[in-house]
Design an enzyme around this catalytic site. Structure first.
Site, PDB file in Angstrom:
ATOM      1  N   GLU A 121     -53.546  36.689 126.761  1.00  0.00           N
ATOM      2  CA  GLU A 121     -52.592  35.608 126.497  1.00  0.00           C
ATOM      3  C   GLU A 121     -52.495  34.608 127.653  1.00  0.00           C
ATOM      4  OE1 GLU A 121     -48.913  37.474 125.329  1.00  0.00           O
ATOM      5  OE2 GLU A 121     -49.733  38.155 123.412  1.00  0.00           O
TER       6      GLU A 121
ATOM      7  N   GLU B 214     -53.682  42.163 119.086  1.00  0.00           N
ATOM      8  CA  GLU B 214     -52.320  42.703 118.989  1.00  0.00           C
ATOM      9  C   GLU B 214     -51.712  42.206 117.693  1.00  0.00           C
ATOM     10  OE1 GLU B 214     -49.855  41.589 122.264  1.00  0.00           O
ATOM     11  OE2 GLU B 214     -51.314  42.167 123.807  1.00  0.00           O
TER      12      GLU B 214
END
Length: 648
Positions: A182, A304
């Site tokens: 991220e 995820e």
């Protein structure tokens, strides 16, 4: 005369050829779609990623600061890894935060003991037959500083990857590297600038070059490349595609993360159900990934997935709505050839007992890899105490399945007597419901439905009475509403100023975030209004509406004066307790006149879902139908022209 005949012949031939060309053009999309869905036609790396399905994250462990137990999870054991493999998982993502294990510049030497511990868990995972992904995880917190310390961040990033890739250079290709988790360069997670795209491109390119030149098996090792924040917006996917195209390497995997439609994911803004808006968000997000990468031969891993509200509690979102979300997400990811990796920071799989804390979450996700599962408008049926019990009708989402059995404990219910199924409408009879009621409030019985395929679906029969709230004097720092829930459950809360305007955080909506602004505690008979709520509440009167799943809405008033807060409810307030109806009903949150909640889930899936057809398959049917029409038209024209002598 000859010229006229030639012209006629040419016109006829042109018309027929045009029709046939159109037919061929229409048939191309269906052939392309069929080829893309054929496993044999996928690239080698797409087959590799398909073999990873499904995957699991060993979260809040090696990404925690200090030690692997710092965030409350137990020490990882070989038995845990084997248990995950035994649950049917084929891949494991091991998030690793190297910060705190990195030495000083210029060498930035990694802690040897920590590296050996990571190696040990990787070895266990490979021995269990799992594909393994490792990364730089919360190191994104220092990579964040690249805007102000470009060279320092890049040097550190490069040094870490040089050491990791050298250490594991001889490991098999079932070990893959993910450059950074991220990545972002702003506190605003939604901000895009050319500078940010350039910096991430530089990091990803540097990572790629380091690993590919690290020797051993790194030349062909699968590498996982993220977009900014691993987000799936089209702009970020396009920039990621540009980066991967420049790398010109067949062993690359794109990665995104998916946590659902944000208001639903955290239960705010009135999005209490997995409604059409939340469902469309799944489709649009996965469609973008598919069209940007998959149909061009580049595989995608959803590294995820889950719901953001889980960080507070899995009870933040209503249980049945979570099941519908997991069911549809798994189904649609499969349609779009995306491999899913469940984010589990300890809230799903118990790492001590090796059991699932919510087994039905696991069951619906794993069943979804093979077939659709059936569900309903709601998993709860609320019956008000002392009211006459009537039949309850429940819209079902059959998803192509048939109902085979309904059971209460060891009792198998009788069709026609206890229930009736008319198409997708299930009716539970008053006689059945009456027989299930006891003298207690709350859950009275659980009806378990079994279908021809997929996971089971349960209905909770809940007896309730009108919730009661009472007055209290307290402070902004600690405020609880004394509440007698009487078997009911709180779904959401509205907060507005009596003078006008929305109160509290996220003032774009009156519906506050579950777990952030308020938290119900039925076991101890209170609702907490958190400090985060009062931090953004002005002095004056605040009107609350407490929405319960039975459809009951209870009003409560706050008078805020500096640090002092007076709560007025029950006999001391002018609040009105409203209910949609006194009849038995499925769980629902009632809309108010001032604002509206999200629409409830559709009662019946579209026919294409019931037949398990994707958008591409549906298009193929239309193309085929169009092709048949064109063939008939072409033959008809040819026959007419022949009869008129235009082919002579």
């Amino acid at each position: 005369m000859a010229l006229t005949n030639v012209s006629r012949k040419m016109a006829a031939v042109t018309l027929v050829v045009s029709l046939l060309v159109s037919l061929c053009a229409l048939s191309i999309p269906s052939r392309v779609e069929a080829a893309q869905n054929d496993p044999a036609s996928r690239t080698k790396m797409q087959q590799y990623v398909a073999s990873m399905q499904p995957g699991w994250n060993l979260a809040n462990t090696f990404d925690a600061p200090g030690s692997e137990t710092a965030w409350g999870n137990p020490v990882v054991t070989k038995e845990l890894i084997e248990a995950i493999a035994a649950q049917g998982y084929h891949s494991i993502r091991i998030p690793i935060t190297w910060e705190g294990r990195i030495g000083s510049e210029p060498d930035y030497k990694l802690d040897e003991t920590f590296m050996k511990r990571i190696q040990e868990v990787i070895d266990w995972s490979l021995d269990a037959g799992l594909y393994v992904m490792i990364n730089l995880h919360h190191d994104s917190n220092w990579v964040f500083n690249m805007t102000t310390d470009h060279d320092g961040v890049l040097n550190r990033f490069n040094a870490v990857w040089k050491q990791i890739s050298a250490y594991f250079r001889d490991y098999p290709d079932k070990l893959m590297f993910e450059s950074i988790n991220e990545p972002r360069f702003s506190d605003d997670w939604n901000k895009d600038t050319p500078e940010y795209f350039t910096m991430l491109d530089e990091l990803n390119q540097s990572f790629f070059n380091i690993v590919r030149h690290a020797g051993g098996k790194n030349k062909l090792r699968p590498l996982v490349i993220p977009s900014i924040t691993a987000n799936h917006s089209q702009a970020r996917l396009d920039e990621l595609y540009k980066t991967m195209t420049k790398m010109n390497d067949p062993n690359l995997i794109a990665t995104i993360h998916y946590y659902g439609y944000y208001p639903f994911s955290v239960n705010m803004g009135g999005s209490t159900t997995f409604d059409e808006t939340a469902r469309a968000d799944v489709e649009h997000s996965f469609d973008r990934a598919y069209h940007t990468f998959v149909e061009k031969g580049i595989p995608v891993v959803v590294g995820e997935f889950g719901l953001l509200g889980f960080d507070t509690s899995v009870d933040t979102i209503e249980h049945g709505e979570i099941l519908k979300y997991f069911e549809y997400l798994t189904y649609y990811a499969k349609q779009r050839q995306l491999t899913l990796m469940l984010w589990d920071n300890g809230q799903h799989f118990d790492r001590s007992s090796f059991t699932w804390k919510n087994p039905d979450f696991y069951e619906v996700m794993h069943a979804g890899l093979q077939s659709r599962s059936s569900n309903a408008l709601s998993d709860s049926i609320y019956l008000k105490q002392h009211d006459p019990v009537k039949d309850v009708s429940m819209p079902m989402n059959m998803n192509g399945n048939t109902l085979t059995e309904i059971r209460v404990g060891d009792r198998v219910l009788t069709a026609g007597t206890d229930y009736k199924l008319d198409g997708d409408q299930l009716t539970l009879t008053a006689g059945l419901l009456q027989s299930l009621l006891t003298d207690k409030l709350g859950d009275n019985a659980v009806l378990t439905c079994t279908f021809s395929a997929g996971a089971q679906w349960s209905f909770h029969v809940i007896q309730y009475n009108t919730p009661q709230v009472r007055s209290v004097e307290a402070t902004r720092a600690m405020f609880i509403i004394p509440t007698t829930f009487n078997g009911d459950n709180l779904a959401t809360m509205e907060a507005v100023y009596a003078a006008g305007g929305n109160a509290g955080p996220d003032d774009w909506t009156p519906y506050k975030q579950f777990g952030k602004s308020f938290e119900p505690d039925p076991a101890h008979n209170y609702i907490t209004l958190n400090k985060e709520f009062f931090d953004q509440v002005k002095d004056g009167e605040v009107l609350l509406k407490l929405h319960f799943w039975s459809g009951t809405v209870v009003d409560y008033k706050l008078v805020v004066d500096g640090n002092k807060v007076s709560g007025i409810g029950g006999d001391d307030s002018e609040a009105v307790v409203s209910e949609t109806t006194s009849e038995a009903k499925p769980a629902a949150v009632e809309k108010t006149e001032e604002t509206t909640l999200s629409s409830p889930p559709i009662a019946q899936m579209e026919d294409t879902d019931d037949q398990e057809t994707s958008e591409g398959e549906a298009e193929a049917l239309w193309f085929s139908a169009g092709g048949i029409v064109l063939v008939v038209a072409a033959l008809g024209v040819a026959l007419v022209l022949h009869r008129r002598g235009m082919f002579r």
